[in-house]
Design a protein around this motif. Structure first.
Motif, PDB file in Angstrom:
ATOM      1  N   ASP A  62      55.447  38.102  37.928  1.00  0.00           N
ATOM      2  CA  ASP A  62      54.215  37.405  37.550  1.00  0.00           C
ATOM      3  C   ASP A  62      53.069  37.720  38.519  1.00  0.00           C
ATOM      4  O   ASP A  62      51.922  37.879  38.110  1.00  0.00           O
ATOM      5  CB  ASP A  62      54.444  35.897  37.458  1.00  0.00           C
ATOM      6  CG  ASP A  62      55.015  35.295  38.732  1.00  0.00           C
ATOM      7  OD1 ASP A  62      55.669  36.031  39.503  1.00  0.00           O
ATOM      8  OD2 ASP A  62      54.800  34.082  38.948  1.00  0.00           O
ATOM      9  N   LYS A  63      53.397  37.853  39.795  1.00  0.00           N
ATOM     10  CA  LYS A  63      52.375  38.201  40.786  1.00  0.00           C
ATOM     11  C   LYS A  63      51.893  39.643  40.585  1.00  0.00           C
ATOM     12  O   LYS A  63      50.713  39.943  40.786  1.00  0.00           O
ATOM     13  CB  LYS A  63      52.906  38.008  42.196  1.00  0.00           C
ATOM     14  CG  LYS A  63      53.135  36.554  42.531  1.00  0.00           C
ATOM     15  CD  LYS A  63      53.726  36.372  43.901  1.00  0.00           C
ATOM     16  CE  LYS A  63      54.077  34.906  44.112  1.00  0.00           C
ATOM     17  NZ  LYS A  63      54.821  34.669  45.324  1.00  0.00           N
ATOM     18  N   LEU A  65      51.688  41.159  37.735  1.00  0.00           N
ATOM     19  CA  LEU A  65      50.766  41.106  36.599  1.00  0.00           C
ATOM     20  C   LEU A  65      49.405  40.566  37.020  1.00  0.00           C
ATOM     21  O   LEU A  65      48.364  41.111  36.632  1.00  0.00           O
ATOM     22  CB  LEU A  65      51.362  40.244  35.485  1.00  0.00           C
ATOM     23  CG  LEU A  65      52.590  40.808  34.783  1.00  0.00           C
ATOM     24  CD1 LEU A  65      53.147  39.786  33.796  1.00  0.00           C
ATOM     25  CD2 LEU A  65      52.271  42.111  34.084  1.00  0.00           C
ATOM     26  N   THR A  66      49.417  39.518  37.820  1.00  0.00           N
ATOM     27  CA  THR A  66      48.163  38.915  38.297  1.00  0.00           C
ATOM     28  C   THR A  66      47.342  39.920  39.105  1.00  0.00           C
ATOM     29  O   THR A  66      46.122  39.986  38.977  1.00  0.00           O
ATOM     30  CB  THR A  66      48.461  37.673  39.164  1.00  0.00           C
ATOM     31  OG1 THR A  66      49.224  36.752  38.394  1.00  0.00           O
ATOM     32  CG2 THR A  66      47.183  37.014  39.638  1.00  0.00           C
ATOM     33  N   LEU A  67      48.021  40.706  39.921  1.00  0.00           N
ATOM     34  CA  LEU A  67      47.341  41.698  40.756  1.00  0.00           C
ATOM     35  C   LEU A  67      46.986  42.977  40.001  1.00  0.00           C
ATOM     36  O   LEU A  67      46.277  43.827  40.530  1.00  0.00           O
ATOM     37  CB  LEU A  67      48.223  42.057  41.956  1.00  0.00           C
ATOM     38  CG  LEU A  67      48.488  40.950  42.951  1.00  0.00           C
ATOM     39  CD1 LEU A  67      49.555  41.376  43.951  1.00  0.00           C
ATOM     40  CD2 LEU A  67      47.193  40.578  43.673  1.00  0.00           C
TER      41      LEU A  67
END
Length: 107
Positions: A62-63, A65-67
């Protein structure tokens, strides 16, 4: 503190690995054959690196994807996968944790 196997800290483990690899490269440069333990050490390092990929994909996707780093990490994984398969450095059973991702990215 991040731990690897059997309470060996990364801080003490990584310098040892780097020292071993550098000593092997120096041997190559002066024409001395690699020690017999070189391939097993490389296999152990690559097995641990694969476990890092598993951890990243399982716990931090998830991180990524966020980045916006998903494509970059996927490319790193594909290069890693094709390298270890080409030179038979990991058993196929090692790839079971990410088998679906590997099938999607690499086949």
């Amino acid at each position: 503190m991040l731990r690897t196997n059997k309470n060996v800290s990364c801080e003490s483990f990584l310098p040892t690995i780097i020292r071993l690899l550098v000593s092997h490269v120096i041997c190559l440069l002066v024409g001395v054959p690699f020690p017999k333990t070189f391939i097993p050490i490389c296999k152990k390092i690559l097995t641990r690196l694969y476990r890092v990929f598993v951890h990243i994909y399982m716990h931090h996707f998830d991180k990524l994807l966020t980045l916006g780093a998903e494509a970059h990490v996927n490319a790193c994984y594909k290069h890693f996968y094709f390298f270890v398969v080409e030179f038979k450095l990991l058993d196929s059973k090692e790839f079971e944790p990410l088998q679906h991702l590997t099938a999607k990215l690499c086949h």
